[in-house]
Motif scaffolding. Structure first.
Motif, PDB file in Angstrom:
ATOM      1  N   LEU A  14       0.652  -1.250   0.094  1.00  0.00           N
ATOM      2  CA  LEU A  14       0.017  -0.032  -0.057  1.00  0.00           C
ATOM      3  C   LEU A  14       0.917   1.105  -0.103  1.00  0.00           C
ATOM      4  CD1 LEU A  14      -2.888  -0.959   2.430  1.00  0.00           C
ATOM      5  CD2 LEU A  14      -2.910  -0.650  -0.019  1.00  0.00           C
ATOM      6  N   SER A  15       1.989   1.183   0.207  1.00  0.00           N
ATOM      7  CA  SER A  15       3.005   2.275   0.173  1.00  0.00           C
ATOM      8  C   SER A  15       3.197   2.711  -0.978  1.00  0.00           C
ATOM      9  CB  SER A  15       4.635   1.831   0.991  1.00  0.00           C
ATOM     10  OG  SER A  15       5.260   3.124   0.861  1.00  0.00           O
ATOM     11  N   LEU A  16       3.337   4.097  -1.154  1.00  0.00           N
ATOM     12  CA  LEU A  16       3.523   4.892  -2.512  1.00  0.00           C
ATOM     13  C   LEU A  16       5.177   5.549  -2.489  1.00  0.00           C
ATOM     14  CD1 LEU A  16       0.023   6.419  -3.020  1.00  0.00           C
ATOM     15  CD2 LEU A  16       0.922   4.331  -4.056  1.00  0.00           C
ATOM     16  N   ASN A  17       5.624   5.370  -1.139  1.00  0.00           N
ATOM     17  CA  ASN A  17       6.882   6.165  -1.071  1.00  0.00           C
ATOM     18  C   ASN A  17       6.690   7.553  -1.293  1.00  0.00           C
ATOM     19  OD1 ASN A  17       8.389   3.600  -0.751  1.00  0.00           O
ATOM     20  ND2 ASN A  17       8.165   3.134  -2.812  1.00  0.00           N
ATOM     21  N   GLN A  18       5.738   8.109  -0.471  1.00  0.00           N
ATOM     22  CA  GLN A  18       5.557   9.497  -0.678  1.00  0.00           C
ATOM     23  C   GLN A  18       5.017   9.778   0.672  1.00  0.00           C
ATOM     24  OE1 GLN A  18       3.338  12.271  -0.196  1.00  0.00           O
ATOM     25  NE2 GLN A  18       5.099  13.051  -0.671  1.00  0.00           N
ATOM     26  N   PRO A  19       5.952  10.424   1.506  1.00  0.00           N
ATOM     27  CA  PRO A  19       5.600  10.305   3.165  1.00  0.00           C
ATOM     28  C   PRO A  19       4.129  11.090   3.448  1.00  0.00           C
ATOM     29  CG  PRO A  19       7.773  10.979   2.981  1.00  0.00           C
ATOM     30  CD  PRO A  19       7.364  10.810   1.406  1.00  0.00           C
ATOM     31  N   GLN A  20       3.813  12.292   3.190  1.00  0.00           N
ATOM     32  CA  GLN A  20       2.603  12.715   3.263  1.00  0.00           C
ATOM     33  C   GLN A  20       1.419  11.893   3.135  1.00  0.00           C
ATOM     34  OE1 GLN A  20       5.089  14.392   1.753  1.00  0.00           O
ATOM     35  NE2 GLN A  20       5.758  15.783   3.211  1.00  0.00           N
ATOM     36  N   ILE A  21       1.351  11.447   1.654  1.00  0.00           N
ATOM     37  CA  ILE A  21       0.200  10.494   1.272  1.00  0.00           C
ATOM     38  C   ILE A  21       0.306   9.133   2.111  1.00  0.00           C
ATOM     39  CG2 ILE A  21      -0.927   9.081  -0.483  1.00  0.00           C
ATOM     40  CD1 ILE A  21      -0.167  11.614  -2.477  1.00  0.00           C
ATOM     41  N   ASP A  22       1.438   8.449   2.036  1.00  0.00           N
ATOM     42  CA  ASP A  22       1.648   7.317   2.964  1.00  0.00           C
ATOM     43  C   ASP A  22       1.031   7.388   4.330  1.00  0.00           C
ATOM     44  OD1 ASP A  22       2.525   5.742   0.767  1.00  0.00           O
ATOM     45  OD2 ASP A  22       4.628   5.882   1.240  1.00  0.00           O
ATOM     46  N   GLN A  23       1.299   8.660   4.968  1.00  0.00           N
ATOM     47  CA  GLN A  23       1.053   8.730   6.575  1.00  0.00           C
ATOM     48  C   GLN A  23      -0.527   8.863   6.569  1.00  0.00           C
ATOM     49  OE1 GLN A  23       2.773  11.952   8.758  1.00  0.00           O
ATOM     50  NE2 GLN A  23       1.030  12.152  10.141  1.00  0.00           N
ATOM     51  N   THR A  24      -1.213   9.409   5.595  1.00  0.00           N
ATOM     52  CA  THR A  24      -2.465   9.893   5.759  1.00  0.00           C
ATOM     53  C   THR A  24      -3.408   8.223   5.351  1.00  0.00           C
ATOM     54  OG1 THR A  24      -2.195  11.818   4.741  1.00  0.00           O
ATOM     55  CG2 THR A  24      -4.396  11.122   4.675  1.00  0.00           C
ATOM     56  N   HIS A  25      -2.662   7.639   4.600  1.00  0.00           N
ATOM     57  CA  HIS A  25      -3.296   6.216   4.235  1.00  0.00           C
ATOM     58  C   HIS A  25      -3.055   5.414   5.361  1.00  0.00           C
ATOM     59  CE1 HIS A  25      -2.729   6.625  -0.578  1.00  0.00           C
ATOM     60  NE2 HIS A  25      -3.767   7.523   0.020  1.00  0.00           N
ATOM     61  N   GLN A  26      -1.965   5.410   6.176  1.00  0.00           N
ATOM     62  CA  GLN A  26      -1.719   4.649   6.962  1.00  0.00           C
ATOM     63  C   GLN A  26      -2.850   4.893   8.331  1.00  0.00           C
ATOM     64  OE1 GLN A  26       2.185   5.022   8.424  1.00  0.00           O
ATOM     65  NE2 GLN A  26       2.955   3.853   6.940  1.00  0.00           N
ATOM     66  N   GLU A  27      -3.173   6.154   8.447  1.00  0.00           N
ATOM     67  CA  GLU A  27      -4.253   6.565   9.478  1.00  0.00           C
ATOM     68  C   GLU A  27      -5.635   6.324   8.995  1.00  0.00           C
ATOM     69  OE1 GLU A  27      -3.388  10.892   9.436  1.00  0.00           O
ATOM     70  OE2 GLU A  27      -1.554  10.718  10.268  1.00  0.00           O
ATOM     71  N   PHE A  28      -5.771   6.245   7.875  1.00  0.00           N
ATOM     72  CA  PHE A  28      -7.197   5.874   7.356  1.00  0.00           C
ATOM     73  C   PHE A  28      -7.399   4.411   7.656  1.00  0.00           C
ATOM     74  CE2 PHE A  28      -9.646   4.014   3.617  1.00  0.00           C
ATOM     75  CZ  PHE A  28     -10.759   4.864   3.859  1.00  0.00           C
ATOM     76  N   VAL A  29      -6.061   3.867   7.403  1.00  0.00           N
ATOM     77  CA  VAL A  29      -6.472   2.127   7.394  1.00  0.00           C
ATOM     78  C   VAL A  29      -6.551   1.882   8.813  1.00  0.00           C
ATOM     79  CG1 VAL A  29      -5.082  -0.097   7.362  1.00  0.00           C
ATOM     80  CG2 VAL A  29      -4.960   1.432   5.218  1.00  0.00           C
ATOM     81  N   ALA A  30      -5.727   2.392   9.975  1.00  0.00           N
ATOM     82  CA  ALA A  30      -5.898   2.403  11.185  1.00  0.00           C
ATOM     83  C   ALA A  30      -7.376   2.601  11.715  1.00  0.00           C
ATOM     84  CB  ALA A  30      -5.080   3.155  11.936  1.00  0.00           C
ATOM     85  N   LEU A  31      -8.175   3.771  11.142  1.00  0.00           N
ATOM     86  CA  LEU A  31      -9.355   3.961  11.811  1.00  0.00           C
ATOM     87  C   LEU A  31     -10.327   2.968  10.992  1.00  0.00           C
ATOM     88  CD1 LEU A  31      -9.342   7.941  11.051  1.00  0.00           C
ATOM     89  CD2 LEU A  31      -9.776   6.706  13.307  1.00  0.00           C
ATOM     90  N   LEU A  32     -10.118   2.536   9.832  1.00  0.00           N
ATOM     91  CA  LEU A  32     -10.879   1.421   9.280  1.00  0.00           C
ATOM     92  C   LEU A  32     -10.696   0.218  10.124  1.00  0.00           C
ATOM     93  CD1 LEU A  32     -10.296   1.243   5.490  1.00  0.00           C
ATOM     94  CD2 LEU A  32     -12.353   1.703   6.594  1.00  0.00           C
ATOM     95  N   ASN A  33      -9.649   0.025  10.824  1.00  0.00           N
ATOM     96  CA  ASN A  33      -9.677  -1.168  11.551  1.00  0.00           C
ATOM     97  C   ASN A  33     -10.017  -0.892  13.041  1.00  0.00           C
ATOM     98  OD1 ASN A  33      -7.956  -2.771   9.863  1.00  0.00           O
ATOM     99  ND2 ASN A  33      -6.228  -1.910  10.690  1.00  0.00           N
ATOM    100  N   GLU A  34      -9.963   0.316  13.513  1.00  0.00           N
ATOM    101  CA  GLU A  34     -10.558   0.598  14.816  1.00  0.00           C
ATOM    102  C   GLU A  34     -12.283   0.336  14.735  1.00  0.00           C
ATOM    103  OE1 GLU A  34     -10.925   4.385  17.992  1.00  0.00           O
ATOM    104  OE2 GLU A  34      -9.614   4.378  16.054  1.00  0.00           O
ATOM    105  N   LEU A  35     -12.659   0.827  13.432  1.00  0.00           N
ATOM    106  CA  LEU A  35     -14.108   0.757  13.233  1.00  0.00           C
ATOM    107  C   LEU A  35     -14.477  -0.531  13.116  1.00  0.00           C
ATOM    108  CD1 LEU A  35     -16.942   2.287  12.932  1.00  0.00           C
ATOM    109  CD2 LEU A  35     -16.213   2.360  10.307  1.00  0.00           C
ATOM    110  N   GLY A  36     -13.771  -1.549  12.432  1.00  0.00           N
ATOM    111  CA  GLY A  36     -14.117  -2.694  12.297  1.00  0.00           C
ATOM    112  C   GLY A  36     -14.178  -3.537  13.516  1.00  0.00           C
ATOM    113  N   GLY A  37     -13.081  -3.146  14.361  1.00  0.00           N
ATOM    114  CA  GLY A  37     -12.875  -3.878  15.790  1.00  0.00           C
ATOM    115  C   GLY A  37     -14.296  -3.608  16.460  1.00  0.00           C
ATOM    116  N   CYS A  38     -14.595  -2.360  16.675  1.00  0.00           N
ATOM    117  CA  CYS A  38     -15.788  -2.073  17.285  1.00  0.00           C
ATOM    118  C   CYS A  38     -16.981  -2.733  16.621  1.00  0.00           C
ATOM    119  CB  CYS A  38     -16.040  -0.261  17.228  1.00  0.00           C
ATOM    120  SG  CYS A  38     -17.099   0.231  18.231  1.00  0.00           S
ATOM    121  N   LEU A  39     -17.451  -2.578  15.315  1.00  0.00           N
ATOM    122  CA  LEU A  39     -18.277  -3.332  14.933  1.00  0.00           C
ATOM    123  C   LEU A  39     -18.556  -4.822  15.058  1.00  0.00           C
ATOM    124  CD1 LEU A  39     -18.665  -1.418  11.467  1.00  0.00           C
ATOM    125  CD2 LEU A  39     -20.330  -1.448  13.331  1.00  0.00           C
ATOM    126  N   GLN A  40     -17.205  -5.315  15.222  1.00  0.00           N
ATOM    127  CA  GLN A  40     -17.055  -6.734  15.708  1.00  0.00           C
ATOM    128  C   GLN A  40     -17.633  -7.268  16.966  1.00  0.00           C
ATOM    129  OE1 GLN A  40     -17.166  -8.159  12.424  1.00  0.00           O
ATOM    130  NE2 GLN A  40     -15.953  -9.718  13.498  1.00  0.00           N
TER     131      GLN A  40
END
Length: 167
Positions: A14-40
């Motif tokens: 998932l890394s694009l080797n562009q720090p600003q975009i990669d950081q934002t994408h990592q945060e997005f994935v972490a929030l998806l995971n947090e939401l998924g965990g809560c829904l589970q």
């Protein structure tokens, strides 16, 4: 996919080797995971889930705004399909928020989580990778918002995703 249904693991793929975009994408994935965990959770309720979902929505709005800013700064045409995908995703996310707030029904939110987890890797791999490539080609430094080299001065604006089916 992760052990928690409907979520993603951050991987080098998932890394694009562009720090600003990669950081934002990592945060997005972490929030998806947090939401998924809560829904589970067996007894998850809208009162528990909605604050996490609202953080995901606010993050996604900011995430897309950052990318839209990069597009504007580097000559992407205003009507490109990358921007259209952002608009469609945000529209659906906002509709699901209103539905959940008014009905307390979590089913559409669960469905959306699955769809976002399936959509995001392809979007990053195609749309966001093309944006990173374009920024590199025109010498745009997203950290400073300036052009460090005029690699392709006068490069044509990107107005589609390169596919004959969009544009």
């Amino acid at each position: 996919m992760n052990a928690i249904a409907n979520t993603l693991n951050w991987t080098d793929a998932l890394s694009l080797n562009q720090p600003q975009i990669d950081q934002t994408h990592q945060e997005f994935v972490a929030l998806l995971n947090e939401l998924g965990g809560c829904l589970q959770a067996a007894a998850s309720s809208p009162l528990e889930v909605l604050p996490i979902y609202q953080r995901l929505l606010v993050h996604t709005e900011a995430h897309f705004a950052i990318e839209e800013g990069f597009m504007a700064a580097t000559g992407f045409a205003a009507d490109n399909c990358h921007s259209k995908q952002h608009a469609m995703v945000l529209d659906v996310m906002r509709e699901v928020l209103v539905h959940t707030l008014t009905t307390q029904d979590l089913a559409p939110l669960r469905n959306l989580l699955t769809e976002l987890a399936n959509w995001f890797p392809a979007h990053a791999e195609m749309m966001d990778a093309a944006l990173v490539f374009h920024m590199t080609q025109v010498g745009f430094d997203p950290a400073t918002g300036s052009f460090v080299e005029a690699a392709l001065a006068g490069a044509a604006p990107i107005s589609s995703c390169g596919s004959g089916s969009c544009g």
